[in-house]
Design an enzyme around this catalytic site. Structure first.
Site, short mmCIF file in Angstrom:
data_model
loop_
_atom_site.label_atom_id
_atom_site.label_comp_id
_atom_site.label_asym_id
_atom_site.label_seq_id
_atom_site.Cartn_x
_atom_site.Cartn_y
_atom_site.Cartn_z
N PHE A 57 0.84 -1.19 0.00
CA PHE A 57 0.00 0.00 0.00
C PHE A 57 0.88 1.24 0.00
CE2 PHE A 57 -4.52 1.19 0.96
CZ PHE A 57 -5.09 0.20 0.20
N GLN A 86 -8.14 15.23 2.99
CA GLN A 86 -7.45 14.40 1.99
C GLN A 86 -8.21 14.31 0.67
OE1 GLN A 86 -6.75 9.87 2.49
NE2 GLN A 86 -4.74 10.83 2.61
N HIS A 118 -8.22 11.94 -2.46
CA HIS A 118 -7.72 10.61 -2.85
C HIS A 118 -7.31 10.65 -4.32
CE1 HIS A 118 -7.66 6.32 -3.72
NE2 HIS A 118 -7.74 6.07 -2.43
N LEU A 135 -14.79 5.87 -5.61
CA LEU A 135 -13.44 5.51 -5.23
C LEU A 135 -12.94 4.29 -6.00
CD1 LEU A 135 -11.12 5.91 -3.15
CD2 LEU A 135 -12.34 4.31 -1.69
N GLU A 138 -6.83 2.18 -3.54
CA GLU A 138 -5.37 2.25 -3.64
C GLU A 138 -4.79 0.86 -3.86
OE1 GLU A 138 -3.62 5.14 -1.08
OE2 GLU A 138 -2.03 3.76 -0.49
N ARG A 163 -0.61 9.75 -0.42
CA ARG A 163 -1.73 10.23 -1.22
C ARG A 163 -1.64 11.70 -1.59
NH1 ARG A 163 -6.71 6.94 1.69
NH2 ARG A 163 -6.23 4.95 0.69
N HIS A 172 -11.91 12.96 0.00
CA HIS A 172 -11.98 11.59 0.50
C HIS A 172 -12.01 11.46 2.01
CE1 HIS A 172 -11.49 7.30 0.44
NE2 HIS A 172 -10.35 7.34 1.07
N ARG A 227 -3.20 11.17 5.70
CA ARG A 227 -3.39 9.80 6.19
C ARG A 227 -2.86 8.80 5.18
NH1 ARG A 227 -6.90 5.92 5.08
NH2 ARG A 227 -8.55 7.17 4.14
#
Lengths: 380, 562
Positions: free
Chosen positions: B113, B229, B231, B241, B244, B275, B340, B375
């Site tokens: 990730f 954030q 995304h 979405l 990721e 991100r 996001h 984050r």
């Protein structure tokens, strides 16, 4: 942008009036959803139009509804496709209709609270709780994770993918006939535990679901839930797995459903086509592959089934009496019977169950395998 | 008056985890949610949950990645707690029944990730949030005698006693419109984030910042509200979405010229930089004319083996097919950065305690802060579980050592008056609630997004303040009691406007670029002046600014490179 008319079945509980239909004109891109059209009508025309919704992406399961008579999610049904379907339905009587209203109704098999909002607690959730929907492991949990077959987790992930939207319940024909039927969603949830190697009460669960007259044998294989499910959970498949597991675990089936299923398998293996004369006997007192040992119960069931058999003969659904005498059934031509048996052999040797959720439909699967074979050939 | 020792508001992952943790302590627990618990937005977390569970990994490495990802604004004591407790929590979830992906040995398997130095993301296909949340709901059903569930009850205000402690909450039963004052010794806010303040957003329609606004209105401090954030991979227009996990599985980002542009921005981590970095890179490509005409760049998943896509990214195959008409296994899909996640929120300590005794916050509603300026992917589910659990324990411990104080009925009467006022406005008396929401969302997305400057944020703030006035006269159509969603929408609009105002104030105040806050007029990070949190507190003149220290335990700030 295109213009559509949505025709919504409304019910305003505080008005003192019964349900009624209302049409709204909406304007949106065909790729947007039926839910988007409802939200537009709500935002622009009438804020009292009630519809549960949240994620707009088919993951929260709030917006179950019937669109042109089909149960599904409002957010996952594109308005353009709904229009095509509405036109097709409206043109069924012969004359071609265009821009027919898109018909939107609350889900079936549940009481309506207001407009498209239904009471899922009294129907859906009560039944979910009926199947003891939590893991029942025995003994202390291990220090680390439970070690299980990777495939087993993938397998139950199909039923874990259920978002509890109720579309399958809404479409269930068995539940229409028997409102107490535990139903597709709750039984799919039950498989999630029966198929979980960490659960220690598999047999107890299977006994429970088999002995309930509204349990796993109440499903009539109509496929409605498979069509309705927006997440490819295929609840009916999960019910069939429960039945198969029950059969394997030797759980006595009060309807002889498992033996009935096996009767078909065995008769075809032996005769190539279905010999109805053997079906009753095989279903209630299996003898083809063993000694014929009719039990008291089998005889009772068999006698009870006779009227159905006679009705079948009378209406031409079953062959006439002389042909029903065991042994008169025709044989397959040439070596066809050997070919049938070869299919059985192949199936037994390749005891693999397709998990369509993970592997896609069979076409997709074949394509992926072919591609991999090509790649391997190139690399090798 | 319904009464519980611990009352949890919100039934997503943080709320359900908090309720179960409190119930374990043997106190009486109630959980209130404006939607049925399984409709909560934790469902949407696709990719996974981080934990240094593998013997070759370490919690320090996880913590450092999180600190670095936060652009050093995260509080390191809180981050340490989260990283240390992560492995045990993952195992606990596994024992409860989560169907985590297994490796060939049958043990828990991981995927890679963004922003992480090891593959430490545990997952269930790409429905991780849903899988964990449904398992927690199974536990709530199992322990239904210990946790009372109030499903489809909407909270309008917190109740305070004469000592300034939180002692309950005012609610409206959505089913019949009846109002109820709940008494509690501890109240835990776990109401999610405020994504609906922006349009488009990946967030669900229910994410309207209710918990943040309710806490703010009774005087709790908010923190890091400017940190929102975006995304990197959301569908243009609709804001859906794309996990990721797609990049974790190896997907590439391409501009309209077919170039893998992340080479320029993050030569080492490429698509798996954090991100904020990836979103800025995409937006730069789009702004400089190398995007597609629809204002997007492309995510190319065709480079991931097909079988793996079907096995591990099933959900986004469906999202591509159903919502974009694209078969992601055959062609790239157009994406752009989209709103996001709310890194900021109600300021809490590592046990979820806010500034107000008796009031706790957890999950996206809270700002502990473990995410700081940005984050990391797969840290949000972890945040909800760890701090949900800790809040639940501490709230129960508090309840055990005190007597309940009785909330005054005045707060209930005030709320009834407020609702009466909204209901009494005649059609045409002002604007429609939906119009105001749309203007708010579009303004925030235009002015307070990936790239910001003072003039733009100021403009947004003025719009927000005008919309606040307009909201005071906005009318609704539904005047009934049963399932009046129109009324709830008007109350949510109020929550959203408070959130928006605080975000604008914070974003104007922070005159530097850090994490998700990128100021084109202050493009550098400035540790000397701005290595601190911006706290906001309600006053008669709106949000009052103060500052608090960032807790640093072992990682001194350094330049961030991916």
């Amino acid at each position: 942008m295109a213009e559509y008319t949505i025709k919504v079945r409304r019910f305003q509980p505080e008005s003192g009036e019964g349900p009624y239909w209302e049409e709204f004109g909406v304007e949106l891109d065909p790729s947007l959803s039926v839910l988007d059209s409802l939200l537009q009508a709500k935002d622009r025309d009438d804020g009292s139009l009630a519809v549960r919704c949240s994620c707009r992406a088919a993951i929260c399961g709030s917006c179950g509804m019937k669109i042109n008579g089909q149960s599904g999610l409002g957010c996952k049904t594109q308005i353009g496709e709904a229009q095509e379907r509405a036109d097709k339905v409206a043109s069924a009587s012969g004359e071609k209709v265009e821009n027919a209203p898109i018909v939107i109704e609350p889900m079936g098999n549940m009481p309506v609270i207001k407009d498209l909002v239904t009471d899922m607690e009294s129907t859906h959730w009560t039944k979910i709780r009926r199947v003891t929907p939590w893991l029942l492991p025995h003994g202390e949990a291990p220090e680390r994770e439970y070690i299980v077959e990777p495939e087993s987790m993938i397998d139950i992930t199909q039923s874990m993918a259920c978002i509890q939207c109720g579309a399958c319940v809404s479409s269930c024909l068995s539940m229409e006939a028997d409102p107490d039927f535990i139903g597709p969603a709750a039984l799919a949830k039950a498989y999630r535990f029966v198929g979980d190697p960490r659960d220690a009460e598999t047999v107890e669960r299977l006994h429970d679901l088999a002995n309930d007259p509204h349990g796993i044998y109440d499903c009539t294989h109509c496929f409605s839930c498979v069509d309705a499910c927006p997440k490819d959970v295929a609840p009916m498949d999960q019910i069939m797995r429960l039945r198969r597991r029950a059969g394997e675990e030797g759980v006595e089936d009060p309807n002889s459903g498992h033996d009935h299923e096996m009767a078909f398998v065995k008769i075809i293996e032996k005769k190539g086509t279905l010999d109805e004369s053997l079906l009753l006997q095989e279903s209630f007192a299996p003898g083809l592959k063993g000694k014929l040992k009719p039990t008291k119960r089998a005889i009772k069931e068999m006698l009870g089934s006779l009227p159905t058999a006679f009705r079948g003969i009378k209406t031409g659904k079953m062959r006439s009496l002389p042909k029903l005498i065991p042994g008169v059934h025709h044989k397959l031509p040439g070596n066809s019977q050997a070919e049938v048996q070869a299919i059985y052999k192949h199936a037994e040797e390749h005891n693999e169950e397709f998990n369509l959720y993970i592997k896609g439909d069979e076409g997709e699967l074949a394509e992926i395998e072919a591609e991999e074979a090509r790649e391997e050939a190139t690399n090798g | 008056m319904p009464s519980h020792d611990v009352l949890v508001i919100g039934a997503g992952l943080a709320g359900q985890r908090a309720a179960l943790a409190a119930a374990e302590q043997g106190v009486s627990v109630g959980i209130i949610s404006k939607v049925h618990p399984v409709r909560s937005h934790s469902n949407a977390a696709q990719g996974g949950i981080n934990a240094a569970l593998n013997p070759n990994d370490s919690w320090e490495s996880h913590a450092f990645d999180t600190v670095k990802g936060s652009d050093y604004l995260g509080d390191q004591d809180a981050i340490e707690v989260m990283a240390r407790e992560a492995p045990e929590e993952i195992l606990h979830m596994e024992h409860l029944g989560v169907t985590f992906h297994r490796n060939e040995e049958g043990k828990l398997g991981t995927r890679a990730f963004g922003g992480a130095s090891a593959a430490r993301t545990y997952y269930v296909a790409d429905i991780t949030g849903q899988a964990i949340m449904h398992v927690l709901y199974e536990q709530l059903m199992k322990y239904s005698e210990d946790v009372a569930r109030y499903e489809e009850w909407f909270c309008t205000a917190l109740a305070m006693d004469e000592n300034g402690e939180c002692c309950g909450v005012v609610t409206r039963n959505v089913a019949d419109g009846s109002m109820e004052l709940f008494q509690a010794k501890s109240v835990i806010l776990a109401c999610g984030g405020n994504g609906q303040v922006w349009k488009p957003t990946t967030n669900a329609l229910i994410c309207t910042g209710d918990g943040i606004a309710m806490a703010y209105r009774v005087g709790a401090k908010l923190m890091d509200m400017e940190m929102i954030q975006y995304h990197p991979t959301t569908l243009a227009g609709k804001g859906f979405l794309i996990t990721e996990g797609a990049r974790g599985e190896g997907a590439h980002l391409l501009n309209a010229n077919g170039e893998r542009f992340m080479e320029k921005y993050a030569p080492n981590k490429m698509e798996l930089a954090s991100r904020d970095v990836v979103s800025r890179a995409e937006q730069t490509e789009i702004n400089e004319g190398r995007g597609f005409p629809d204002g997007t760049v492309a995510l190319d998943i065709t480079v991931v083996p097909k079988k793996r896509v079907h096995e591990a990214l099933r959900e986004i195959v469906l999202v591509g097919r159903d919502f974009a008409g694209v078969d992601i296994t055959r062609e790239p899909i157009h994406i752009k950065p989209g709103n996001h996640y709310t890194m900021g929120g109600v300021k809490t300590d590592i046990d979820g305690r806010t500034d107000i005794p008796g009031l706790y916050a957890a999950g996206e509603t809270a700002c502990v802060s473990v995410h700081g300026g940005n984050r990391l992917g797969a840290n949000s589910l972890l945040d909800t579980l760890i701090f949900g659990k800790r809040s639940g324990f501490d709230a129960a411990a508090r309840a055990k050592r005190m007597e309940a104080s009785r909330p005054s009925r005045k707060v209930l009467e005030d709320e009834e008056t407020m609702i009466g006022n909204v209901m009494s406005r005649e059609k045409g008396s002002g604007r429609r609630v939906s119009e105001i929401k749309l203007e708010l969302g579009q303004t925030m997305d235009a002015k307070v997004a990936v790239f910001r400057d003072e003039a733009g944020i100021q403009e947004a703030l003025e719009t927000v303040r005008r919309l606040k006035e307009e909201a005071a006269t906005a009318y609704i159509d539904d005047h009934g009691s049963i399932f009046n969603q129109d009324l709830l929408g008007a109350i949510e609009l109020g929550y959203m406007l408070d959130n928006a105002e605080c975000t604008c104030i914070g974003a104007i105040e922070r005159k530097e670029s850090r994490g998700a806050q990128y100021r084109t007029d202050f493009p550098e990070r400035n540790d000397e002046e701005w290595l601190k949190h911006i706290d906001l507190e309600l006053s008669d003149d709106g949000p009052q600014i103060s500052y608090s220290e960032v807790t640093i335990t072992q990682w001194e700030p350094e330049e961030r490179k991916y």
